[in-house]
Structure formats: C-alpha cells, structure tokens
Design a protein around this motif. Structure first.
Motif, PDB file in Angstrom:
ATOM      1  N   TYR A 120      13.127  -1.589  -4.633  1.00  0.00           N
ATOM      2  CA  TYR A 120      13.053  -2.696  -3.672  1.00  0.00           C
ATOM      3  C   TYR A 120      11.835  -2.550  -2.766  1.00  0.00           C
ATOM      4  CZ  TYR A 120      13.955  -5.694   0.303  1.00  0.00           C
ATOM      5  OH  TYR A 120      13.813  -6.632   1.304  1.00  0.00           O
ATOM      6  N   GLN A 121      11.594  -1.331  -2.272  1.00  0.00           N
ATOM      7  CA  GLN A 121      10.448  -1.118  -1.393  1.00  0.00           C
ATOM      8  C   GLN A 121       9.114  -1.359  -2.108  1.00  0.00           C
ATOM      9  OE1 GLN A 121      11.284   2.933  -0.021  1.00  0.00           O
ATOM     10  NE2 GLN A 121      11.817   2.123   1.991  1.00  0.00           N
ATOM     11  N   LEU A 122       9.068  -1.076  -3.409  1.00  0.00           N
ATOM     12  CA  LEU A 122       7.823  -1.176  -4.168  1.00  0.00           C
ATOM     13  C   LEU A 122       7.738  -2.468  -4.976  1.00  0.00           C
ATOM     14  CD1 LEU A 122       7.753   2.495  -5.537  1.00  0.00           C
ATOM     15  CD2 LEU A 122       6.596   1.605  -3.514  1.00  0.00           C
TER      16      LEU A 122
ATOM     17  N   HIS B  85       4.181   3.992   3.157  1.00  0.00           N
ATOM     18  CA  HIS B  85       5.280   4.954   3.162  1.00  0.00           C
ATOM     19  C   HIS B  85       6.463   4.351   2.423  1.00  0.00           C
ATOM     20  CE1 HIS B  85       7.820   8.228   4.300  1.00  0.00           C
ATOM     21  NE2 HIS B  85       8.594   7.492   5.057  1.00  0.00           N
ATOM     22  N   HIS B  86       7.127   5.169   1.598  1.00  0.00           N
ATOM     23  CA  HIS B  86       8.301   4.695   0.867  1.00  0.00           C
ATOM     24  C   HIS B  86       9.217   5.881   0.590  1.00  0.00           C
ATOM     25  CE1 HIS B  86       6.291   6.254  -2.765  1.00  0.00           C
ATOM     26  NE2 HIS B  86       5.196   5.656  -2.315  1.00  0.00           N
ATOM     27  N   LEU B  87      10.403   5.577   0.064  1.00  0.00           N
ATOM     28  CA  LEU B  87      11.457   6.578  -0.075  1.00  0.00           C
ATOM     29  C   LEU B  87      11.082   7.709  -1.018  1.00  0.00           C
ATOM     30  CD1 LEU B  87      14.376   7.590   0.316  1.00  0.00           C
ATOM     31  CD2 LEU B  87      15.083   5.964  -1.453  1.00  0.00           C
TER      32      LEU B  87
ATOM     33  N   ALA C 269       4.563   9.843  10.811  1.00  0.00           N
ATOM     34  CA  ALA C 269       3.506  10.160  11.768  1.00  0.00           C
ATOM     35  C   ALA C 269       2.187  10.416  11.056  1.00  0.00           C
ATOM     36  CB  ALA C 269       3.907  11.374  12.605  1.00  0.00           C
ATOM     37  N   LEU C 270       2.253  11.061   9.895  1.00  0.00           N
ATOM     38  CA  LEU C 270       1.040  11.314   9.121  1.00  0.00           C
ATOM     39  C   LEU C 270       0.395  10.007   8.667  1.00  0.00           C
ATOM     40  CD1 LEU C 270      -0.799  13.399   7.667  1.00  0.00           C
ATOM     41  CD2 LEU C 270       0.786  13.250   5.725  1.00  0.00           C
ATOM     42  N   ASP C 271       1.204   9.030   8.275  1.00  0.00           N
ATOM     43  CA  ASP C 271       0.679   7.765   7.784  1.00  0.00           C
ATOM     44  C   ASP C 271       0.013   6.942   8.888  1.00  0.00           C
ATOM     45  OD1 ASP C 271       1.304   8.027   5.116  1.00  0.00           O
ATOM     46  OD2 ASP C 271       3.333   7.297   5.380  1.00  0.00           O
TER      47      ASP C 271
ATOM     48  N   ILE D 170      11.540  15.590   8.422  1.00  0.00           N
ATOM     49  CA  ILE D 170      10.562  15.326   7.362  1.00  0.00           C
ATOM     50  C   ILE D 170      10.156  13.856   7.362  1.00  0.00           C
ATOM     51  CG2 ILE D 170      10.317  15.178   4.844  1.00  0.00           C
ATOM     52  CD1 ILE D 170      11.888  17.771   4.655  1.00  0.00           C
ATOM     53  N   GLU D 171      11.110  12.962   7.517  1.00  0.00           N
ATOM     54  CA  GLU D 171      10.803  11.533   7.542  1.00  0.00           C
ATOM     55  C   GLU D 171       9.869  11.206   8.706  1.00  0.00           C
ATOM     56  OE1 GLU D 171      10.977   7.446   6.606  1.00  0.00           O
ATOM     57  OE2 GLU D 171      11.527   9.212   5.447  1.00  0.00           O
ATOM     58  N   ALA D 172      10.142  11.799   9.868  1.00  0.00           N
ATOM     59  CA  ALA D 172       9.278  11.565  11.032  1.00  0.00           C
ATOM     60  C   ALA D 172       7.875  12.106  10.791  1.00  0.00           C
ATOM     61  CB  ALA D 172       9.893  12.219  12.269  1.00  0.00           C
ATOM     62  N   ALA D 173       7.763  13.275  10.157  1.00  0.00           N
ATOM     63  CA  ALA D 173       6.447  13.861   9.889  1.00  0.00           C
ATOM     64  C   ALA D 173       5.643  12.990   8.934  1.00  0.00           C
ATOM     65  CB  ALA D 173       6.617  15.265   9.315  1.00  0.00           C
TER      66      ALA D 173
END
Length: 431
Positions: free
Chosen positions: A202-204, A216-218, A351-353, A345-348
C-alpha cells in the motif's frame, strides 16, 4: 551512493554469516539463496519479495512477471513429479519467483539506462533483501544457539514478577480456548511477514507512476529491526518460558533442560537467579521480542492507510502480543523492550530521512537510554523488581509509555501542516 553503500554492507554481512554458519556445519544465507534456484524453497518469502519488486513495474509488466514465475514453477513441479523428488515440509514451488527477480536484475543491467535502470535495480534489491532477511535471521538464530550455551531466563522470569507473570496467565487462557484460539494465534504469528508485505505494498503503490520510492516505508524499518535485534540476542541470551520452564516447542528444548516444569500452570517462585545451561539448538531469541517490534512497526505504518488496513494493523499487534505470551515464547518484559526497540529504530530512520534536528536526536537518545536501562534492570535488579512489583511494574509501563508519547509528539511536529485556504475577499456588486 546510499543504495550502493547499503548493498556493499549487506553483501559483507551475508558473507560473514555464510562463513559463520559453515563453521557449524550448516548452510549460510548465500547458500540457501542459491539453493532456491533449483531445490524446493519456502514459497511465501519468495513470492512476497517478487510482489515488492513489482511495485516498480507497469501493470502489463506485472502480469508478464507473474505469469513467468507461475510457468517456471509449473515446469519445476512437473520435473520433480517425473523424477519422484521429495520436497521438505510440502514445499514444491517458489523457484519461479526467484528466477523472475534475477531475470529483472539482468534486464536492468542490459536493457535499461539511467533512472529506469536504477529504479528497477532498487525494486529487485528490495525483493531480494526481504528473502535474504529471513535466511539471515535463520543463520543468526543458529549462531545464538551455538555461541551462547548459558541463558538468562531466570533473571527475566524473576523480573517478570513485576508485571504479574503475563506469559503464565496468557498461556492458561490460550489453553482454555483450544482449538480455535491457538489456531488463530498460530496463523497470525506465522504470517507476520505477509501482513508487513500488504502494508508495504500500500505504501509503495505509487512507485510505478511516480518512478521513485517514498523517502520512508515499512520495509526499511522491518529490515533494520531484523538486522539489529540478533545483536541484542548475543548480549542477552534468553530462550523463553515454554523452554526454560516447560517442555519446549518446535522440536527443541525439553524438560531435561528446563529449570522446572511449571509453564503455564504455576508461576516460578522468587529465588536468586543465575545463568543456566541450555541445549545447542534452541535459538536465544527473546530479548527483545522482535515479533512485538515488527508488529509495532506494522501498526505505526498502517495509521495513514485506509480504515481496513488500520483495523488489520491493530488486530495484528494485539494478536501478536497474545501469541508471543500465550505460546510461551516470551516474557512480559520482552514485549516492553520490543516496543521501545521498534519505536527507537523507527524514530532514527525518520530522523535520518528528514535530517537530524534537536527533536530527532533527543527522541532517539531517549529511546536508546530507556532500552539500555530496561536490559540493565532485568539483569542486575530482578530480585528488587520481583520484591516490589507495585513499584517496578508501573515504572516499566511508564517507561514504555513515555517513549510512545515522545514518538507520537515528535512525529506529529514533523508532519507537514496543510496551509489554510485563503478565502476570497467579498466584493461589492455595482448597484
């Protein structure tokens, strides 16, 4: 450059794990991948990987790719039937998906140029990474069992008294709902990757039209969780209550290895914990609960999806938590650590993106600190946690909730806000 660096790093990890697995007389992830070209593989991951790859293709190309994979599998099935070849666990197809992905890689190199070549290679890489991720995980689990002869289950089980030993409670509930409850939970627990692929697709969904991947995606979060989690297994080896306090499961463990045969009927008494030896087969894959971390990631990434996917994400999270406890695979404190691990990990990655800023650094630093504090507490304060459950139980929940609150608050500030529509000024009509 980022994709090239990621590919080089992934190749280095695969080679290292291949060498490590062969030291213990087992095939590594590269060998398993190559075997999938001829031998009967597990079809789910391969077709899931091909589905992810096809997000870069047009609809016509997708039908051609799917038809080619099914046709190749039909040929393999007929050949195996003709020669009387036996397949493990009833796996008799799946080769076609791998051949199609590799064929698309060849087409990208020989028939595409510029951005189109890069896009197709990214799609192939995404699909192959999903397959390699599962095989890499299997090798990691083998390494944890071979290199960590002693486990720390008694420490975790003692600390789990602060939460009321939820695995023992859920284990009795699941037993009471047999056969419907265990069947549903087994299905959810085993098909976690399928749920992830559905949300990722769905995201892609717009990649083929926009000719680019979202920032960013799952799948990225899924792979990073699977890459970093086993490193914690090596630091904090735990097998789970059904193994350490029960008869074992999935053909490993046994009462002869257990500290006592108590799960799920009788919670363990509070005694000074110590490391205990365990067999060299059962993976030390409890701390943190990666199933919980992956289910949390699915839940987070389904929040912007249609209602049916939001409902499915919520159901998968609740059912996964119930299964991990109810089957005795995890302690309650494993799940707390898994949620903190996933959100950090999701936050990192987010934040990187978007570029590291003060809020991102603070959130990731806070999540990492809480996660480290949980591990230290489980290892060095289990008796205090068990002796004062009305203090440490709420503290554990509060620590996890604070990370959840920090993630929600920070990511809301990161979301672009729609500018208000300017209303036209009223104009006076001439009389």
């Amino acid at each position: 450059m980022v994709w090239a660096a990621a590919c080089v790093a992934a190749l280095g990890i695969l080679i290292t794990l291949e060498i490590s697995a062969r030291r213990y007389g087992q095939p590594g992830p590269i060998t398993d991948q190559l075997n999938g070209l001829i031998l009967a593989p597990k079809p789910g991951p391969l077709y899931g990987g091909m589905a992810l790859m096809m997000v870069v293709l047009t609809w016509r190309q997708r039908f051609i790719a799917a038809g080619a994979a099914i046709g190749i599998d039909a040929v393999f099935v007929l050949v195996r039937w003709a020669v009387g070849a036996r397949t493990a666990d009833g796996h008799f197809f799946g080769n076609g998906a791998l051949w199609v992905m590799l064929g698309c890689a060849v087409i990208a190199v020989t028939r595409r140029t510029g951005p189109e070549r890069v896009l197709l290679l990214k799609g192939v890489g995404l699909g192959l990474l999903l397959v390699a991720g599962r095989k890499t995980g299997d090798t990691w689990l083998l390494i944890t069992a071979k290199t960590r002869p002693a486990v720390l289950d008694q420490y975790v089980a003692t600390a789990d008294h602060a939460l009321g030993n939820p695995s023992w409670l859920m284990g009795r509930i699941v037993d009471a709902t047999d056969p419907i409850g265990p069947h549903v939970l087994h299905l959810v627990y085993a098909q976690l990757a399928v749920a992830a692929v559905v949300v990722a697709l769905y995201q892609l969904r717009d990649v083929a039209a926009e000719r680019r991947f979202p920032r960013h995606h799952l799948v990225r979060t899924f792979l990073v969780i699977g890459l970093l989690g086993p490193a914690v297994y090596m630091i904090f080896p735990v097998v789970g209550p059904v193994f350490a306090y029960g008869p074992g499961a999935s053909g490993t463990g046994g009462v002869e290895w257990a500290a006592a045969d108590l799960w799920p009927g009788t919670p363990p008494t509070i005694n000074a914990p110590h490391p205990m030896p365990y067999d060299g087969i059962t993976p030390r894959n409890c701390m943190p609960s990666l199933h919980t971390a992956w289910a949390t990631a699915i839940f987070v990434h389904s929040r912007r999806a249609p209602r049916i996917l939001r409902f499915a994400g919520t159901f998968w999270l609740i059912a996964t938590l119930s299964a991990t406890l109810g089957f005795g695979y995890h302690y309650g404190v494993d799940l707390v650590a898994g949620v903190v691990f996933a959100l950090t990990i999701e936050a990192a990655l987010r934040a990187l993106d978007r570029g590291w800023d003060r809020r991102g650094i603070q959130l990731v630093g806070y999540g990492a600190t809480v996660f480290a504090a949980l591990l230290v507490s489980y290892r060095y304060l289990p008796m205090e946690m068990a002796g004062h459950p009305w203090v440490f139980g709420p503290l554990l929940i509060l620590a996890m909730t604070s990370v959840i609150y920090g993630y929600v608050r920070t990511t809301e500030l990161w979301e672009p806000k729609a500018a208000p529509t300017r209303q036209p000024e009223p104009r006076l009509e001439p009389v």
